[in-house]
Motif scaffolding. Structure first.
Motif, PDB file in Angstrom:
ATOM      1  N   ALA A 254      -8.080   8.737 -10.318  1.00  0.00           N
ATOM      2  CA  ALA A 254      -7.522   7.875  -9.272  1.00  0.00           C
ATOM      3  C   ALA A 254      -8.632   7.312  -8.387  1.00  0.00           C
ATOM      4  CB  ALA A 254      -6.501   8.632  -8.437  1.00  0.00           C
ATOM      5  N   ALA A 255      -9.583   8.140  -8.009  1.00  0.00           N
ATOM      6  CA  ALA A 255     -10.682   7.680  -7.157  1.00  0.00           C
ATOM      7  C   ALA A 255     -11.543   6.653  -7.886  1.00  0.00           C
ATOM      8  CB  ALA A 255     -11.531   8.860  -6.702  1.00  0.00           C
ATOM      9  N   ARG A 256     -11.819   6.900  -9.173  1.00  0.00           N
ATOM     10  CA  ARG A 256     -12.634   5.944  -9.945  1.00  0.00           C
ATOM     11  C   ARG A 256     -11.906   4.614 -10.112  1.00  0.00           C
ATOM     12  NH1 ARG A 256     -13.359  10.109 -13.636  1.00  0.00           N
ATOM     13  NH2 ARG A 256     -12.528   8.820 -15.302  1.00  0.00           N
ATOM     14  N   LEU A 257     -10.595   4.682 -10.394  1.00  0.00           N
ATOM     15  CA  LEU A 257      -9.822   3.448 -10.539  1.00  0.00           C
ATOM     16  C   LEU A 257      -9.783   2.666  -9.231  1.00  0.00           C
ATOM     17  CD1 LEU A 257      -6.850   4.642 -12.759  1.00  0.00           C
ATOM     18  CD2 LEU A 257      -8.735   3.139 -13.423  1.00  0.00           C
ATOM     19  N   GLN A 258      -9.608   3.361  -8.115  1.00  0.00           N
ATOM     20  CA  GLN A 258      -9.599   2.676  -6.824  1.00  0.00           C
ATOM     21  C   GLN A 258     -10.950   2.020  -6.559  1.00  0.00           C
ATOM     22  OE1 GLN A 258      -8.851   5.064  -3.350  1.00  0.00           O
ATOM     23  NE2 GLN A 258      -8.568   3.278  -2.069  1.00  0.00           N
ATOM     24  N   THR A 259     -12.030   2.707  -6.854  1.00  0.00           N
ATOM     25  CA  THR A 259     -13.362   2.147  -6.665  1.00  0.00           C
ATOM     26  C   THR A 259     -13.552   0.895  -7.524  1.00  0.00           C
ATOM     27  OG1 THR A 259     -14.268   4.316  -6.141  1.00  0.00           O
ATOM     28  CG2 THR A 259     -15.841   2.629  -6.855  1.00  0.00           C
TER      29      THR A 259
ATOM     30  N   PRO B  12     -12.317  -6.005   1.758  1.00  0.00           N
ATOM     31  CA  PRO B  12     -12.246  -4.573   1.454  1.00  0.00           C
ATOM     32  C   PRO B  12     -12.130  -3.724   2.704  1.00  0.00           C
ATOM     33  CG  PRO B  12     -13.925  -5.614   0.125  1.00  0.00           C
ATOM     34  CD  PRO B  12     -13.455  -6.646   1.128  1.00  0.00           C
TER      35      PRO B  12
ATOM     36  N   MET C 295     -11.171  -1.130  -8.693  1.00  0.00           N
ATOM     37  CA  MET C 295     -10.313  -2.200  -8.197  1.00  0.00           C
ATOM     38  C   MET C 295     -10.893  -2.818  -6.921  1.00  0.00           C
ATOM     39  SD  MET C 295      -8.060  -2.639 -10.421  1.00  0.00           S
ATOM     40  CE  MET C 295      -6.994  -3.754  -9.564  1.00  0.00           C
ATOM     41  N   MET C 296     -11.417  -1.999  -6.035  1.00  0.00           N
ATOM     42  CA  MET C 296     -12.024  -2.518  -4.805  1.00  0.00           C
ATOM     43  C   MET C 296     -13.250  -3.365  -5.134  1.00  0.00           C
ATOM     44  SD  MET C 296     -10.001  -1.668  -2.449  1.00  0.00           S
ATOM     45  CE  MET C 296     -10.927  -2.034  -0.985  1.00  0.00           C
TER      46      MET C 296
ATOM     47  N   THR D  18      -9.982   4.571   6.407  1.00  0.00           N
ATOM     48  CA  THR D  18      -9.084   5.113   5.386  1.00  0.00           C
ATOM     49  C   THR D  18      -8.727   6.557   5.719  1.00  0.00           C
ATOM     50  OG1 THR D  18     -10.945   5.788   3.994  1.00  0.00           O
ATOM     51  CG2 THR D  18      -9.978   3.633   3.563  1.00  0.00           C
TER      52      THR D  18
ATOM     53  N   PHE E  16       0.855  -1.185   0.000  1.00  0.00           N
ATOM     54  CA  PHE E  16       0.000   0.000   0.000  1.00  0.00           C
ATOM     55  C   PHE E  16       0.893   1.238   0.000  1.00  0.00           C
ATOM     56  CE2 PHE E  16       0.762  -1.144   4.361  1.00  0.00           C
ATOM     57  CZ  PHE E  16       0.871   0.030   5.076  1.00  0.00           C
ATOM     58  N   GLU E  17       0.302   2.392  -0.214  1.00  0.00           N
ATOM     59  CA  GLU E  17       1.039   3.647  -0.233  1.00  0.00           C
ATOM     60  C   GLU E  17       0.471   4.574   0.826  1.00  0.00           C
ATOM     61  OE1 GLU E  17       0.701   5.206  -4.195  1.00  0.00           O
ATOM     62  OE2 GLU E  17       2.256   3.871  -4.945  1.00  0.00           O
TER      63      GLU E  17
END
Length: 144
Positions: free
Chosen positions: A65-70, A137, A72-73, A143, A14-15
């Protein structure tokens, strides 16, 4: 601000962002750096290349970035759900069961369960196919 690529003792990458290198060292020493996947405080920095900022923006999408994270989750939730609904849970006997199935000593079936990092390494070294199940998740309340 500095971004570090981190990994916990359960191999969850994680980052995280910190005000400075000293801020990371201070928080890690006080046990405040926590894996968002499993809650482990045994976290270390990974090697990473420095980010070099460009001089021009190229129509960057600030919400990407937020859409990609959503996405992937959601994919991780679906994979985990599929495994939990269709595979046999064998608990902490995963390594033993996987090896028995691989060697033909047990009925061939899809299984999931827990194994230590050493058990996983031994399975992989012996050619027994296995992969990590996506983690549960993250609770949005935990977070940053």
């Amino acid at each position: 601000m500095i971004r570090y690529a981190l990994v916990c003792d359960h191999a969850h990458p994680f980052e995280a962002w910190f005000g400075s290198s000293d801020a990371y060292d201070d928080q890690a020493a006080r046990g405040l750096v926590e894996c968002p996947f499993c809650g482990s405080h045994a976290v270390s920095k990974q090697i990473m290349a420095p980010a070099v900022a460009g001089t021009k923006t190229r129509g960057a999408d600030p919400d990407l970035a937020a859409r990609l994270q959503t996405m992937m989750m959601q994919a991780a939730r679906e994979v985990r759900s599929h495994v939990e609904q269709n595979f046999d849970y064998v608990g902490d006997t995963f390594a033993r069961e996987a090896r028995a199935i691989h060697e033909g000593a047990a009925e061939k079936r899809e299984i999931y369960g827990e194994a230590t990092p050493a058990e996983v390494r031994a399975l992989k070294e012996d050619g027994v196919p296995c992969a990590a199940l996506p983690p549960v998740p993250v609770d949005p309340a935990k977070t940053n």
